[in-house]
Design a protein around this motif. Structure first.
Motif, PDB file in Angstrom:
ATOM      1  N   VAL A 157       0.809  -1.227   0.000  1.00 19.19           N
ATOM      2  CA  VAL A 157       0.000   0.000   0.000  1.00 19.19           C
ATOM      3  C   VAL A 157       0.842   1.278   0.000  1.00 19.19           C
ATOM      4  CG1 VAL A 157      -2.004  -1.072   1.122  1.00 19.19           C
ATOM      5  CG2 VAL A 157      -0.295   0.048   2.541  1.00 19.19           C
ATOM      6  N   GLN A 158       2.169   1.093   0.045  1.00 19.70           N
ATOM      7  CA  GLN A 158       3.052   2.247   0.194  1.00 19.70           C
ATOM      8  C   GLN A 158       2.925   3.278  -0.936  1.00 19.70           C
ATOM      9  OE1 GLN A 158       7.024   0.863   0.963  1.00 19.70           O
ATOM     10  NE2 GLN A 158       6.865   1.840   2.980  1.00 19.70           N
ATOM     11  N   ASP A 159       2.787   2.793  -2.184  1.00 15.37           N
ATOM     12  CA  ASP A 159       2.825   3.734  -3.315  1.00 15.37           C
ATOM     13  C   ASP A 159       1.519   4.488  -3.504  1.00 15.37           C
ATOM     14  OD1 ASP A 159       5.388   3.134  -3.758  1.00 15.37           O
ATOM     15  OD2 ASP A 159       5.016   1.738  -5.431  1.00 15.37           O
ATOM     16  N   ASP A 172      -9.518  -3.747  -1.160  1.00 18.05           N
ATOM     17  CA  ASP A 172      -9.182  -3.032   0.081  1.00 18.05           C
ATOM     18  C   ASP A 172     -10.178  -3.389   1.183  1.00 18.05           C
ATOM     19  OD1 ASP A 172      -6.910  -1.325  -0.840  1.00 18.05           O
ATOM     20  OD2 ASP A 172      -8.437  -0.709  -2.275  1.00 18.05           O
ATOM     21  N   ILE A 173     -11.427  -3.602   0.781  1.00 10.77           N
ATOM     22  CA  ILE A 173     -12.434  -3.986   1.779  1.00 10.77           C
ATOM     23  C   ILE A 173     -12.127  -5.406   2.275  1.00 10.77           C
ATOM     24  CG2 ILE A 173     -14.901  -4.334   2.208  1.00 10.77           C
ATOM     25  CD1 ILE A 173     -15.498  -2.157   0.152  1.00 10.77           C
ATOM     26  N   MET A 174     -11.791  -6.310   1.349  1.00 10.80           N
ATOM     27  CA  MET A 174     -11.421  -7.676   1.764  1.00 10.80           C
ATOM     28  C   MET A 174     -10.210  -7.655   2.686  1.00 10.80           C
ATOM     29  SD  MET A 174     -13.211 -10.300   1.016  1.00 10.80           S
ATOM     30  CE  MET A 174     -12.249 -11.793   1.188  1.00 10.80           C
ATOM     31  N   MET A 175      -9.224  -6.827   2.341  1.00  7.95           N
ATOM     32  CA  MET A 175      -7.982  -6.795   3.131  1.00  7.95           C
ATOM     33  C   MET A 175      -8.150  -6.046   4.447  1.00  7.95           C
ATOM     34  SD  MET A 175      -5.542  -8.595   2.060  1.00  7.95           S
ATOM     35  CE  MET A 175      -4.225  -7.919   3.083  1.00  7.95           C
ATOM     36  N   SER A 176      -9.253  -5.299   4.601  1.00  3.74           N
ATOM     37  CA  SER A 176      -9.393  -4.501   5.829  1.00  3.74           C
ATOM     38  C   SER A 176      -9.379  -5.388   7.074  1.00  3.74           C
ATOM     39  CB  SER A 176     -10.671  -3.656   5.789  1.00  3.74           C
ATOM     40  OG  SER A 176     -11.827  -4.485   5.784  1.00  3.74           O
ATOM     41  N   PHE A 177      -9.985  -6.568   6.999  1.00  2.00           N
ATOM     42  CA  PHE A 177     -10.069  -7.383   8.219  1.00  2.00           C
ATOM     43  C   PHE A 177      -8.694  -7.922   8.642  1.00  2.00           C
ATOM     44  CE2 PHE A 177     -11.233 -11.180  10.754  1.00  2.00           C
ATOM     45  CZ  PHE A 177     -11.900 -10.532  11.777  1.00  2.00           C
ATOM     46  N   PRO A 178      -7.919  -8.543   7.704  1.00  2.16           N
ATOM     47  CA  PRO A 178      -6.572  -8.931   8.138  1.00  2.16           C
ATOM     48  C   PRO A 178      -5.722  -7.741   8.601  1.00  2.16           C
ATOM     49  CG  PRO A 178      -6.989  -9.681   5.860  1.00  2.16           C
ATOM     50  CD  PRO A 178      -8.265  -9.103   6.380  1.00  2.16           C
ATOM     51  N   VAL A 179      -5.852  -6.600   7.940  1.00  3.30           N
ATOM     52  CA  VAL A 179      -5.031  -5.452   8.354  1.00  3.30           C
ATOM     53  C   VAL A 179      -5.468  -4.979   9.746  1.00  3.30           C
ATOM     54  CG1 VAL A 179      -4.363  -3.064   7.822  1.00  3.30           C
ATOM     55  CG2 VAL A 179      -4.473  -4.743   5.982  1.00  3.30           C
ATOM     56  N   GLU A 180      -6.771  -4.966   9.995  1.00  2.10           N
ATOM     57  CA  GLU A 180      -7.252  -4.558  11.325  1.00  2.10           C
ATOM     58  C   GLU A 180      -6.834  -5.570  12.395  1.00  2.10           C
ATOM     59  OE1 GLU A 180     -11.301  -2.058  10.179  1.00  2.10           O
ATOM     60  OE2 GLU A 180     -11.413  -4.229  10.310  1.00  2.10           O
ATOM     61  N   ALA A 181      -6.991  -6.851  12.086  1.00  2.00           N
ATOM     62  CA  ALA A 181      -6.603  -7.879  13.067  1.00  2.00           C
ATOM     63  C   ALA A 181      -5.094  -7.851  13.285  1.00  2.00           C
ATOM     64  CB  ALA A 181      -7.055  -9.260  12.587  1.00  2.00           C
ATOM     65  N   GLY A 182      -4.344  -7.574  12.220  1.00  2.00           N
ATOM     66  CA  GLY A 182      -2.878  -7.506  12.311  1.00  2.00           C
ATOM     67  C   GLY A 182      -2.417  -6.352  13.180  1.00  2.00           C
ATOM     68  N   ALA A 183      -3.194  -5.275  13.203  1.00  2.00           N
ATOM     69  CA  ALA A 183      -2.817  -4.124  14.035  1.00  2.00           C
ATOM     70  C   ALA A 183      -2.774  -4.549  15.494  1.00  2.00           C
ATOM     71  CB  ALA A 183      -3.813  -2.983  13.847  1.00  2.00           C
ATOM     72  N   GLN A 184      -3.680  -5.450  15.871  1.00  2.00           N
ATOM     73  CA  GLN A 184      -3.711  -5.914  17.266  1.00  2.00           C
ATOM     74  C   GLN A 184      -2.688  -7.019  17.511  1.00  2.00           C
ATOM     75  OE1 GLN A 184      -7.768  -7.157  17.806  1.00  2.00           O
ATOM     76  NE2 GLN A 184      -8.448  -5.082  18.290  1.00  2.00           N
ATOM     77  N   ARG A 185      -2.494  -7.875  16.505  1.00  2.00           N
ATOM     78  CA  ARG A 185      -1.674  -9.074  16.749  1.00  2.00           C
ATOM     79  C   ARG A 185      -0.230  -8.927  16.287  1.00  2.00           C
ATOM     80  NH1 ARG A 185      -6.718 -12.718  14.770  1.00  2.00           N
ATOM     81  NH2 ARG A 185      -8.116 -11.336  15.916  1.00  2.00           N
ATOM     82  N   ALA A 186       0.070  -7.988  15.372  1.00  2.00           N
ATOM     83  CA  ALA A 186       1.458  -7.815  14.923  1.00  2.00           C
ATOM     84  C   ALA A 186       1.976  -6.430  15.294  1.00  2.00           C
ATOM     85  CB  ALA A 186       1.554  -8.013  13.408  1.00  2.00           C
ATOM     86  N   GLY A 187       1.106  -5.427  15.328  1.00  2.00           N
ATOM     87  CA  GLY A 187       1.530  -4.060  15.680  1.00  2.00           C
ATOM     88  C   GLY A 187       2.065  -3.330  14.455  1.00  2.00           C
ATOM     89  N   TYR A 188       1.769  -2.024  14.368  1.00  2.00           N
ATOM     90  CA  TYR A 188       2.192  -1.251  13.185  1.00  2.00           C
ATOM     91  C   TYR A 188       3.068  -0.053  13.551  1.00  2.00           C
ATOM     92  CZ  TYR A 188      -1.395  -3.917  10.672  1.00  2.00           C
ATOM     93  OH  TYR A 188      -2.134  -4.924  10.123  1.00  2.00           O
ATOM     94  N   ARG A 191       5.087   0.731  10.726  1.00  2.00           N
ATOM     95  CA  ARG A 191       4.413   0.525   9.429  1.00  2.00           C
ATOM     96  C   ARG A 191       3.437   1.671   9.165  1.00  2.00           C
ATOM     97  NH1 ARG A 191       4.369  -4.821  11.799  1.00  2.00           N
ATOM     98  NH2 ARG A 191       6.067  -6.011  10.869  1.00  2.00           N
ATOM     99  N   PRO A 192       3.989   2.840   8.796  1.00  2.00           N
ATOM    100  CA  PRO A 192       3.148   4.031   8.646  1.00  2.00           C
ATOM    101  C   PRO A 192       2.100   3.911   7.538  1.00  2.00           C
ATOM    102  CG  PRO A 192       5.400   4.447   7.895  1.00  2.00           C
ATOM    103  CD  PRO A 192       5.406   3.113   8.554  1.00  2.00           C
ATOM    104  N   ALA A 193       2.409   3.180   6.472  1.00  7.04           N
ATOM    105  CA  ALA A 193       1.447   3.097   5.361  1.00  7.04           C
ATOM    106  C   ALA A 193       0.197   2.320   5.790  1.00  7.04           C
ATOM    107  CB  ALA A 193       2.099   2.440   4.144  1.00  7.04           C
ATOM    108  N   LEU A 194       0.378   1.302   6.622  1.00  3.13           N
ATOM    109  CA  LEU A 194      -0.785   0.530   7.101  1.00  3.13           C
ATOM    110  C   LEU A 194      -1.595   1.353   8.100  1.00  3.13           C
ATOM    111  CD1 LEU A 194       0.648  -3.083   7.546  1.00  3.13           C
ATOM    112  CD2 LEU A 194      -0.848  -2.238   5.732  1.00  3.13           C
TER     113      LEU A 194
END
Ligand SMILES: N[C@@H](CCC(=O)N[C@@H](CS)C(=O)NCC(=O)O)C(=O)O
Length: 220
Positions: A157-159, A172-188, A191-194
């Motif tokens: 998503v950087q570019d 982007d809608i499909m990816m929203s759930f893994p990205v949201e869950a990843g914010a809690q489980r991996a931390g950002y 990762r400014p773009a996320l």
């Protein structure tokens, strides 16, 4: 009318968001997770044998799995919106992210969730063992996978700020759930773009409307 069987704090939030983006008419049947087990209630099993959310019912059709549900809704109400045209350079990357979200991104996130929940629910005398064994498994296997996927999304998503091309798509809608869950489980933290991706999608009126209609959602 199309009915969405929606579970609180779940992936089906994406289906509501897509319907709101398209301005489609729909109704929601809300199902509540069991507060102890966090599993779906038996009412969902009455709709589909797997008893998972989302499920949609439209006339004679009952359809489960977020990916095909999203494609069905786009086919029926999209009029070409949120989907790159066939032949467009972004078309296959778009299809890729539509499938990758549930096929590859979610499994390590679910594994992480399960491995952190098991020790919490184990009998007290088992907790130290469960923590030791599952802690090791997380460090050796799950955490490195999460880092690899999150770094991959950050680069994706950087570019443009979106997963497939210059504009927001249903990927982007499909990816929203893994990205949201990843914010809690991996931390950002690094990762400014996320972080920015989440800020932009959460600010969308359709996202907010979906939240209002769907009820509690711990990931936003
Ligand atoms: N790959 C499926 C996953 C479905 C799924 O696991 N849904 C979760 C909600 S996040 C669920 O219903 N969990 C409750 C349960 O398993 O009882 C999809 O995208 O629809």
């Amino acid at each position: 009318m199309l009915t969405v069987h929606h579970l609180n704090n779940s992936r089906s939030q994406r289906v509501l968001w897509l319907l709101e983006e398209l301005g489609a008419e729909y109704e929601i049947v809300r199902h509540e997770r069991d507060k102890q087990t966090m599993l779906a209630p038996p009412s969902l099993k009455a709709v589909h044998p797997l008893g998972k959310s989302p499920v949609i019912v439209d006339g004679e059709l009952t359809l489960a799995e977020t990916g095909p549900i999203m494609e069905y809704i786009l086919d029926k109400y999209g009029e070409g919106r949120l989907t790159p045209a066939k032949g467009d350079a972004d078309y296959w990357p778009y299809r890729y992210w539509m499938h990758y979200a549930e096929g590859s991104a979610m499994p390590p996130l679910v594994m992480k969730l399960v491995m952190t929940q098991i020790p919490k629910r184990a009998p007290f005398f088992m907790k130290p063992f469960a923590n030791a064994i599952l802690g090791k498994a997380q460090k050796a296997f799950v955490d490195p996978q999460l880092v690899r996927h999150a770094d991959y999304w950050e680069a994706a998503v950087q570019d443009t700020g979106w997963f497939a091309g210059e504009a927001m798509t249903a990927a982007d809608i499909m990816m929203s759930f893994p990205v949201e869950a990843g914010a809690q489980r991996a931390g950002y933290e690094s990762r400014p773009a996320l972080k920015d991706f989440l800020k932009r999608i959460h600010a969308r009126p359709a996202y907010k409307a979906a939240l209002e209609k769907g009820g509690p959602y711990a990931y936003a």
